[in-house]
Enzyme design. Structure first.
Site, PDB file in Angstrom:
ATOM      1  N   THR A 150     -37.325   9.783  23.207  1.00 27.44           N
ATOM      2  CA  THR A 150     -38.692   9.957  23.694  1.00 27.44           C
ATOM      3  C   THR A 150     -39.571  10.355  22.502  1.00 27.44           C
ATOM      4  OG1 THR A 150     -38.236  12.233  24.399  1.00 27.44           O
ATOM      5  CG2 THR A 150     -38.148  10.508  26.093  1.00 27.44           C
ATOM      6  N   LYS A 177     -30.401  12.695  21.759  1.00 26.57           N
ATOM      7  CA  LYS A 177     -31.838  12.671  21.538  1.00 26.57           C
ATOM      8  C   LYS A 177     -32.390  14.074  21.689  1.00 26.57           C
ATOM      9  CE  LYS A 177     -34.911  12.546  24.227  1.00 26.57           C
ATOM     10  NZ  LYS A 177     -35.882  13.544  24.823  1.00 26.57           N
ATOM     11  N   THR A 188     -36.339  17.611  26.067  1.00 31.48           N
ATOM     12  CA  THR A 188     -34.971  17.474  26.549  1.00 31.48           C
ATOM     13  C   THR A 188     -33.997  17.079  25.462  1.00 31.48           C
ATOM     14  OG1 THR A 188     -35.637  16.985  28.797  1.00 31.48           O
ATOM     15  CG2 THR A 188     -33.513  16.134  28.101  1.00 31.48           C
ATOM     16  N   GLU A 267     -41.624  18.054  14.639  1.00 30.07           N
ATOM     17  CA  GLU A 267     -42.914  17.553  14.166  1.00 30.07           C
ATOM     18  C   GLU A 267     -43.392  18.370  12.976  1.00 30.07           C
ATOM     19  OE1 GLU A 267     -42.383  18.345  17.258  1.00 30.07           O
ATOM     20  OE2 GLU A 267     -43.256  16.927  18.658  1.00 30.07           O
ATOM     21  N   ASN A 391     -48.099  17.590  20.512  1.00 34.67           N
ATOM     22  CA  ASN A 391     -47.882  18.254  21.780  1.00 34.67           C
ATOM     23  C   ASN A 391     -49.087  18.205  22.695  1.00 34.67           C
ATOM     24  OD1 ASN A 391     -45.250  19.527  22.279  1.00 34.67           O
ATOM     25  ND2 ASN A 391     -45.563  20.193  20.185  1.00 34.67           N
ATOM     26  N   SER A 396     -45.632  15.051  29.044  1.00 32.83           N
ATOM     27  CA  SER A 396     -44.185  15.028  29.282  1.00 32.83           C
ATOM     28  C   SER A 396     -43.762  16.253  30.052  1.00 32.83           C
ATOM     29  CB  SER A 396     -43.423  14.994  27.962  1.00 32.83           C
ATOM     30  OG  SER A 396     -43.310  16.284  27.400  1.00 32.83           O
TER      31      SER A 396
END
Lengths: 396, 396
Positions: A150, A177, A188, A267, A391, A396
């Site tokens: 994702t 992931k 997640t 990030e 973010n 999400s």
């Protein structure tokens, strides 16, 4: 004695395992968004799930199976977590898996896993349409590892071949992931591990838990896990080879590597830091203090600025709730001691040495509490500018 | 019955109190960096200190007084926290206060407070030199409130006059500092409150603790407090007026206002949000869940982007550790219900209404856990781009 070496094909490296990634049109540009893992003989399975009280529908579906059960198939979708979706969420899983079993009657007790947006029903029709693209005999690890992503910036996969003393060998591999946002909190983490080792069912959960402690748990934020976090282990015993010590070692190495990959995928993060706490009164306290450090935003921002700010490190330990004493505490950046037992060692010379350590991409910060014998290493990354933008924009 | 209204002069509004801010040359451009508060008659004093296990030298110095004790003087410096400074840190305080008492022999049991860099000894000589600029009869609240600032972008002060039913009146006022970094974590919060109310000594601590619960504690990060956090209450009884209910109300209003000022002073924050948790099984759980929400970085970044991301809110509650159930949970943005008891209410229309709430500068997010009767409101701000830069550059 045993040895291990990395091999290709990640989650389908082990004998009898197959995998692929296909597009159901959930991502842009027809990027793969559905992955599957298939074994040509039934597998023992164990799982570790999130501690979040609102476990997503796929986790509830798994738990509905009468344990112990064997399976030969895992279906994974991205873009939608199927979480907080109530009864409809579970019904959608059942419908999708029923359609799957119509196409491939040899599929038995299939498991579903999801990651993505919370609180939206699955795009069930699109997923069902895409099932026709599944070819059970494909071995496309790269596509599978891309399909489960994702917010990840790169796919994450690894496999080992393990050679035992008696020359027998087994394989173990995985895709995972997760991206170390501020922490991997609420982004997640999914990890699918397959092996052809002849591991007894009763070893699977204990070894999975043991390996998790120092790996995925060492990068996680307690009290801040997503609705979907899953570590799944499938074993089909095809190699007929097994050694408990060797398996635990290989599993731990695998999970360690993947956990650090998740962290590196933070990030805007530029550094990977090990926070070692030693000399704590209890293991629980060692973990608490190490995680407090790896999660402290003031520490992380100082690290981003390559600032050997030992004061923030000491203050974070003091605020963490563990038993500690400024007169027994020691703080090191790498091998450079900047504070020990009430004495400050931060003249120009030492400050320069410490700053040099912090220029590295990867280093260790050690705190010796000096009150006991327990230790723990938590891993974290620094905090950069990029993180807020991603973010704020991602639903999400 | 009572009434209260705001008045000028903050921490020296109450009768018999004086204050000022002077420069010891610790800040650039001769900005004030030393503040004092003086009462012309001795005061009762109570304090609430940080839970951090490494309490700074000024806190240890205070605790060395034989309680109960009276005082008439508080000296505050910024730029240096005098924390993790060992025995030398305490000696420096004693020396400074001795010099002070030579200049002003009427000073009795003086208290010191500090904020700023951790792990560096006080610039003792500069501070001692500056003591000569202290004029005990000055009433310069603004200078005092500027002197105690570190990362604050604006000074924070407020005072009330309280009129009781029998026409008697008392005053209460304060200066404080602190900036809601990511949270107010590890950015020291200092609050100095003075009053001429005739409050009995035994009421002081309980009322201070009571008022703190819903104010300063509602913006704080548990397990993440600085080495120096202090709330100090001085009362000299000069007004001869007092009513317990009125005093608690005024104290709470005062601290509420100042706590929200601290939050508003967060780097790059654009919104002030109240996170209300209702229907929790215990007060402890209500607080835990409300704080988890106000501190969740994924929630804060969504708010910065004005995104009514109820999924992150639900997930944060589920991860907080409290008892909860997706089938009893309700989530509201303002008055707009987006999720209730397993049902999602997020069609285009409702999504637009929710998004409109989030465009406001200030609003409330309510979560009804639906399992009990306890509630709590925690306050937080959103997370913007500015915050990383300031933290990476500031050595504190």
């Amino acid at each position: 004695m045993f040895s291990l070496f990395p091999i290709d094909n990640g989650v389908c490296a082990s004998e009898g395992f197959f995998c692929d990634g296909i597009s159901a049109g959930l991502k842009q540009d027809s990027m793969p968004d559905i992955a599957f893992i298939y074994s040509d003989i039934p597998c023992e399975v164990e799982a570790l799930f999130t501690q979040n009280k609102f476990q997503a529908a796929p986790i509830l579906h798994y738990k509905n199976y009468n344990t112990p059960f064997k399976t030969n198939f895992v279906l994974i979708n991205s873009k939608n977590a199927n979480a907080l979706t109530g009864i409809q969420g579970l019904k959608n899983i059942e419908e999708i898996l029923q359609e799957l079993q119509k196409l491939h009657p040899q599929i038995h007790n299939p498991i579903m896993s999801s990651t993505g947006v919370i609180g939206v029903q699955l795009p069930k029709e699109k997923i069902i349409q895409s099932l026709q693209k599944i070819h059970l005999r494909h071995k496309n690890n790269k596509q599978a590892s891309l399909a489960i992503m994702t917010t990840d910036k790169f796919n994450k996969t690894l496999a080992f071949e393990v050679l035992l003393k008696d020359k027998s060998r087994f394989r173990i591999g995985a895709i995972c992931k997760g991206a170390g946002m501020i922490n991997p909190s609420l982004a997640t983490m999914l990890c699918f591990i397959t092996t052809d080792a002849a591991i007894p069912k009763e070893d699977m959960k204990p070894l999975l838990e043991e390996a998790s402690k120092t790996t995925f748990n060492a990068i996680s934020v307690d009290g801040d896990t997503s609705t979907n976090d899953t570590i799944l282990l499938l074993s089909n015993g095809k190699s007929k080879a097994y050694n408990k010590e060797a398996f635990l070692f290989a599993l731990t190495q695998l999970m360690q590597h993947l956990a650090l990959e998740i962290l590196r995928d933070g990030e805007g993060s530029t550094k990977l830091v090990a926070f070692e706490v030693k000399g704590a009164k209890s293991k629980k306290e060692a973990i608490k203090a190490a995680k407090a450090l790896s999660q402290s935003l003031l520490v992380k921002t100082a690290l981003f600025g390559c600032d050997p700010n030992w004061g923030r490190i000491a203050s974070t330990i003091g605020a963490s709730g563990i038993e500690c004493d400024p007169n027994t505490l020691e703080i090191y950046f790498g091998e450079v001691c900047v504070y020990a037992k009430g004495q400050i060692f931060f003249d120009d010379d030492n400050e320069k040495k410490a700053a040099k350590i912090l220029q590295q991409d990867s280093y260790k910060i050690t705190c010796n509490i000096g009150l006991g014998k327990e230790s723990f290493i938590a891993y974290g990354c620094d905090l950069g500018y990029e993180y807020v933008k991603i973010n704020a924009d991602y639903r999400s």
